[in-house]
Motif scaffolding. Sequence first.
Motif, PDB file in Angstrom:
ATOM      1  N   LEU A 135       0.929  -1.180   0.005  1.00  0.00           N
ATOM      2  CA  LEU A 135       0.080   0.134  -0.045  1.00  0.00           C
ATOM      3  C   LEU A 135       1.068   1.381   0.104  1.00  0.00           C
ATOM      4  CD1 LEU A 135      -2.741  -1.194   2.531  1.00  0.00           C
ATOM      5  CD2 LEU A 135      -2.752  -0.983   0.162  1.00  0.00           C
ATOM      6  N   LEU A 136       1.302   1.515  -1.182  1.00  0.00           N
ATOM      7  CA  LEU A 136       2.070   2.854  -1.113  1.00  0.00           C
ATOM      8  C   LEU A 136       1.592   4.125  -0.602  1.00  0.00           C
ATOM      9  CD1 LEU A 136       3.476   2.558  -5.148  1.00  0.00           C
ATOM     10  CD2 LEU A 136       4.566   2.111  -2.922  1.00  0.00           C
ATOM     11  N   PRO A 137       2.237   4.918  -0.127  1.00  0.00           N
ATOM     12  CA  PRO A 137       3.574   4.946  -0.174  1.00  0.00           C
ATOM     13  C   PRO A 137       4.537   4.211   0.701  1.00  0.00           C
ATOM     14  CG  PRO A 137       2.843   6.730   1.153  1.00  0.00           C
ATOM     15  CD  PRO A 137       1.609   6.186   0.721  1.00  0.00           C
ATOM     16  N   SER A 138       3.941   3.281   1.526  1.00  0.00           N
ATOM     17  CA  SER A 138       4.718   2.610   2.482  1.00  0.00           C
ATOM     18  C   SER A 138       5.367   1.286   1.638  1.00  0.00           C
ATOM     19  CB  SER A 138       3.737   1.652   3.507  1.00  0.00           C
ATOM     20  OG  SER A 138       3.165   2.601   4.196  1.00  0.00           O
ATOM     21  N   PHE A 139       6.636   0.877   2.008  1.00  0.00           N
ATOM     22  CA  PHE A 139       7.302  -0.377   1.438  1.00  0.00           C
ATOM     23  C   PHE A 139       7.557  -0.104  -0.025  1.00  0.00           C
ATOM     24  CE2 PHE A 139       4.572  -2.033   4.980  1.00  0.00           C
ATOM     25  CZ  PHE A 139       5.662  -1.690   5.918  1.00  0.00           C
ATOM     26  N   VAL A 142      12.192  -3.067  -3.908  1.00  0.00           N
ATOM     27  CA  VAL A 142      12.402  -4.467  -3.791  1.00  0.00           C
ATOM     28  C   VAL A 142      11.719  -4.921  -2.542  1.00  0.00           C
ATOM     29  CG1 VAL A 142      13.925  -4.670  -5.712  1.00  0.00           C
ATOM     30  CG2 VAL A 142      14.760  -4.619  -3.458  1.00  0.00           C
ATOM     31  N   ASN A 143      11.103  -6.193  -2.614  1.00  0.00           N
ATOM     32  CA  ASN A 143      10.778  -7.003  -1.310  1.00  0.00           C
ATOM     33  C   ASN A 143       9.649  -6.215  -0.676  1.00  0.00           C
ATOM     34  OD1 ASN A 143      12.838  -9.106  -2.118  1.00  0.00           O
ATOM     35  ND2 ASN A 143      14.332  -7.512  -0.894  1.00  0.00           N
ATOM     36  N   GLY A 144       8.698  -5.620  -1.253  1.00  0.00           N
ATOM     37  CA  GLY A 144       7.537  -4.918  -0.615  1.00  0.00           C
ATOM     38  C   GLY A 144       7.120  -5.863   0.296  1.00  0.00           C
ATOM     39  N   VAL A 145       6.667  -7.314   0.062  1.00  0.00           N
ATOM     40  CA  VAL A 145       5.897  -8.007   0.805  1.00  0.00           C
ATOM     41  C   VAL A 145       6.936  -8.213   2.057  1.00  0.00           C
ATOM     42  CG1 VAL A 145       5.144 -10.338   1.189  1.00  0.00           C
ATOM     43  CG2 VAL A 145       4.746  -9.057  -0.972  1.00  0.00           C
ATOM     44  N   GLU A 146       8.370  -8.748   1.886  1.00  0.00           N
ATOM     45  CA  GLU A 146       9.029  -8.996   2.899  1.00  0.00           C
ATOM     46  C   GLU A 146       9.173  -7.767   3.861  1.00  0.00           C
ATOM     47  OE1 GLU A 146      10.266 -11.757  -0.094  1.00  0.00           O
ATOM     48  OE2 GLU A 146       9.433  -9.898  -0.179  1.00  0.00           O
ATOM     49  N   LEU A 149       6.289  -7.459   6.283  1.00  0.00           N
ATOM     50  CA  LEU A 149       6.290  -8.636   7.438  1.00  0.00           C
ATOM     51  C   LEU A 149       7.342  -8.329   8.363  1.00  0.00           C
ATOM     52  CD1 LEU A 149       5.958 -11.846   5.451  1.00  0.00           C
ATOM     53  CD2 LEU A 149       4.284 -11.051   6.889  1.00  0.00           C
ATOM     54  N   ALA A 150       8.427  -7.831   8.038  1.00  0.00           N
ATOM     55  CA  ALA A 150       9.327  -7.377   8.982  1.00  0.00           C
ATOM     56  C   ALA A 150       8.906  -6.226   9.848  1.00  0.00           C
ATOM     57  CB  ALA A 150      10.876  -6.959   8.088  1.00  0.00           C
ATOM     58  N   ALA A 151       8.081  -5.050   9.121  1.00  0.00           N
ATOM     59  CA  ALA A 151       7.610  -4.039   9.935  1.00  0.00           C
ATOM     60  C   ALA A 151       6.516  -4.400  11.037  1.00  0.00           C
ATOM     61  CB  ALA A 151       7.226  -3.053   8.991  1.00  0.00           C
ATOM     62  N   GLY A 152       5.784  -5.738  10.912  1.00  0.00           N
ATOM     63  CA  GLY A 152       4.837  -5.978  11.845  1.00  0.00           C
ATOM     64  C   GLY A 152       3.593  -5.390  11.610  1.00  0.00           C
ATOM     65  N   VAL A 153       3.381  -4.821  10.134  1.00  0.00           N
ATOM     66  CA  VAL A 153       1.929  -4.181   9.998  1.00  0.00           C
ATOM     67  C   VAL A 153       0.997  -5.334  10.019  1.00  0.00           C
ATOM     68  CG1 VAL A 153       2.962  -2.210   8.797  1.00  0.00           C
ATOM     69  CG2 VAL A 153       2.419  -4.194   7.542  1.00  0.00           C
ATOM     70  N   LYS A 154      -0.205  -5.050  10.322  1.00  0.00           N
ATOM     71  CA  LYS A 154      -1.417  -6.039  10.084  1.00  0.00           C
ATOM     72  C   LYS A 154      -2.019  -6.033   8.850  1.00  0.00           C
ATOM     73  CE  LYS A 154      -0.125  -6.671  14.395  1.00  0.00           C
ATOM     74  NZ  LYS A 154       0.923  -7.727  14.456  1.00  0.00           N
ATOM     75  N   LEU A 181      -1.772 -12.423   8.316  1.00  0.00           N
ATOM     76  CA  LEU A 181      -2.156 -13.285   9.134  1.00  0.00           C
ATOM     77  C   LEU A 181      -0.797 -13.772  10.210  1.00  0.00           C
ATOM     78  CD1 LEU A 181      -4.176 -15.874   6.868  1.00  0.00           C
ATOM     79  CD2 LEU A 181      -5.007 -13.659   8.073  1.00  0.00           C
ATOM     80  N   PRO A 182      -1.188 -14.168  11.521  1.00  0.00           N
ATOM     81  CA  PRO A 182      -0.238 -14.113  12.296  1.00  0.00           C
ATOM     82  C   PRO A 182       1.043 -15.202  11.610  1.00  0.00           C
ATOM     83  CG  PRO A 182      -2.177 -14.294  13.320  1.00  0.00           C
ATOM     84  CD  PRO A 182      -2.353 -14.410  11.879  1.00  0.00           C
ATOM     85  N   ASP A 183       0.511 -16.254  10.928  1.00  0.00           N
ATOM     86  CA  ASP A 183       1.332 -17.482  10.489  1.00  0.00           C
ATOM     87  C   ASP A 183       2.026 -17.176   8.898  1.00  0.00           C
ATOM     88  OD1 ASP A 183      -0.968 -17.971   9.503  1.00  0.00           O
ATOM     89  OD2 ASP A 183      -1.125 -20.116   9.792  1.00  0.00           O
ATOM     90  N   ASP A 184       1.556 -15.880   8.544  1.00  0.00           N
ATOM     91  CA  ASP A 184       1.919 -15.615   7.152  1.00  0.00           C
ATOM     92  C   ASP A 184       3.604 -15.780   6.828  1.00  0.00           C
ATOM     93  OD1 ASP A 184       0.018 -15.074   5.271  1.00  0.00           O
ATOM     94  OD2 ASP A 184      -0.441 -13.166   6.010  1.00  0.00           O
ATOM     95  N   THR A 185       3.845 -16.402   5.801  1.00  0.00           N
ATOM     96  CA  THR A 185       5.203 -16.142   5.389  1.00  0.00           C
ATOM     97  C   THR A 185       5.415 -15.280   3.872  1.00  0.00           C
ATOM     98  OG1 THR A 185       4.982 -18.116   3.708  1.00  0.00           O
ATOM     99  CG2 THR A 185       5.662 -18.527   5.922  1.00  0.00           C
ATOM    100  N   PRO A 186       6.464 -14.946   3.607  1.00  0.00           N
ATOM    101  CA  PRO A 186       6.491 -14.309   2.190  1.00  0.00           C
ATOM    102  C   PRO A 186       5.778 -14.872   1.080  1.00  0.00           C
ATOM    103  CG  PRO A 186       8.848 -14.018   3.255  1.00  0.00           C
ATOM    104  CD  PRO A 186       7.716 -15.008   4.011  1.00  0.00           C
TER     105      PRO A 186
END
Length: 212
Positions: A135-139, A142-146, A149-154, A181-186
């Motif tokens: 969701l721009l302008p966030s992330f 490259v690696n927007g999904v990762e 996840l690293a930022a801990g956004v919901k 989701l809590p158990d999401d992976t990239p």
Amino acid sequence: MTNQLPSFISPQCSPEELQLDQTLKLGVMASGSGTNFEALAQAIADKRLNAQIQVVIYNNPDAKVQQRAQRWNIPTVLINHRHYKKNREGLDQKIVEVLKQHEVEWVIMAGWMRIITPVLLNAFPNHVLNIHPSLLPSFKGVNGVEQALAAGVKVTGCTVHIASLEVDSGPIVMQAAVPILPDDTPDTLHARIQVQEHLIFPMAIALAAKKY
């Protein structure tokens, strides 16, 4: 079942609002597997988008998008970026030549993993669209999904926007939010975002064509 989790798309548009009087002539640029290209081709076949894909340009000789385009009988052109290592403008000039040869009106960056230059943007002002898995302008970048996840956004998602010189910037056309989701992976998160990409990209193209 995770693909059926609720999402939120903005702006909300009815099919009538997305109807186009004239058929758009699209040029698709892709670097990888080509799933967004195929979603666009399917939307056109289903008459959800009044457009025609004139050509697919790909920069990676191994990109699977070339085989997908062949199955749809759409012309493909390989423009290998490795031949333009020190000349991004030269790469974009060749791209513009091919797009013009195929009478393209709108340039659709569907997973194009190269930074573009004013050469392309000036040739198609406000007519270059990009899709990005956040969701721009966030992330941005490259690696927007990762990054999400690293930022801990919901909540994250995807964005279709008018391309600009700044990476993953420019006026936003449409976004879809996707819960994390809590158990999401990239991989699992990217798969759910991709479902929304395939949904909003054709709609965003029609919306942009009406506005720009």
